[in-house]
Design a protein around this motif. Structure first.
Motif: not given
Length: 137
Positions: A27-44
């Motif tokens: 329940p509720g809203i929460c943020g997610i930090l996905n790794l790796p991150m960064g300029a034009r990450s192949p995972s975004d």
């Protein structure tokens, strides 16, 4: 016209991990930090695809024409600012305090840091575990 009715043509396998469904049920809203991150990450794009299932906001994704305010939160957290600037999949090599960075993320309602083993080398995952100082869940 026939091409419009021929059906979808899959260009990549579409698999959503089970944790996305568990996160969606939270329940509720929460943020997610996905790794790796960064300029034009192949995972975004993959992380944005997962978001279709879990529905939680992401710290970073891919937007072709972002508004000027799109990166305001990233600029306020030194960890995020460094990861976004360098594109390095490893944790910061500076003397940055991990506890303080986690407090800043929590203050921004980022509840989860998800290290995606499909986009991180085993040594990068180990470096994040060491930097964070606690076992992953």
């Amino acid at each position: 016209m026939l091409a419009d009715y021929a059906g979808a043509y899959p260009t990549a396998p579409l698999h959503t991990p089970a944790w996305c469904k568990r996160l969606a049920a939270e329940p509720g809203i929460c943020g997610i930090l996905n790794l790796p991150m960064g300029a034009r990450s192949p995972s975004d794009k993959t992380h944005m695809f997962y978001q279709l299932t879990h529905g939680k906001p992401l710290v970073e994704g891919h937007v072709s024409r972002p508004p000027p305010s799109a990166f305001a939160f990233i600029e306020t957290v030194p960890l995020l600012r460094e990861l976004a600037a360098t594109g390095d999949p490893r944790p910061p090599q500076t003397s940055m305090d991990p506890g303080e960075q986690m407090r800043l993320l929590a203050a921004g309602n980022v509840r989860y840091v998800i290290a995606d083993k499909h986009f991180l080398a085993p040594n990068d995952l180990l470096a994040w575990r060491r930097w964070l100082g606690f076992a992953p869940a």
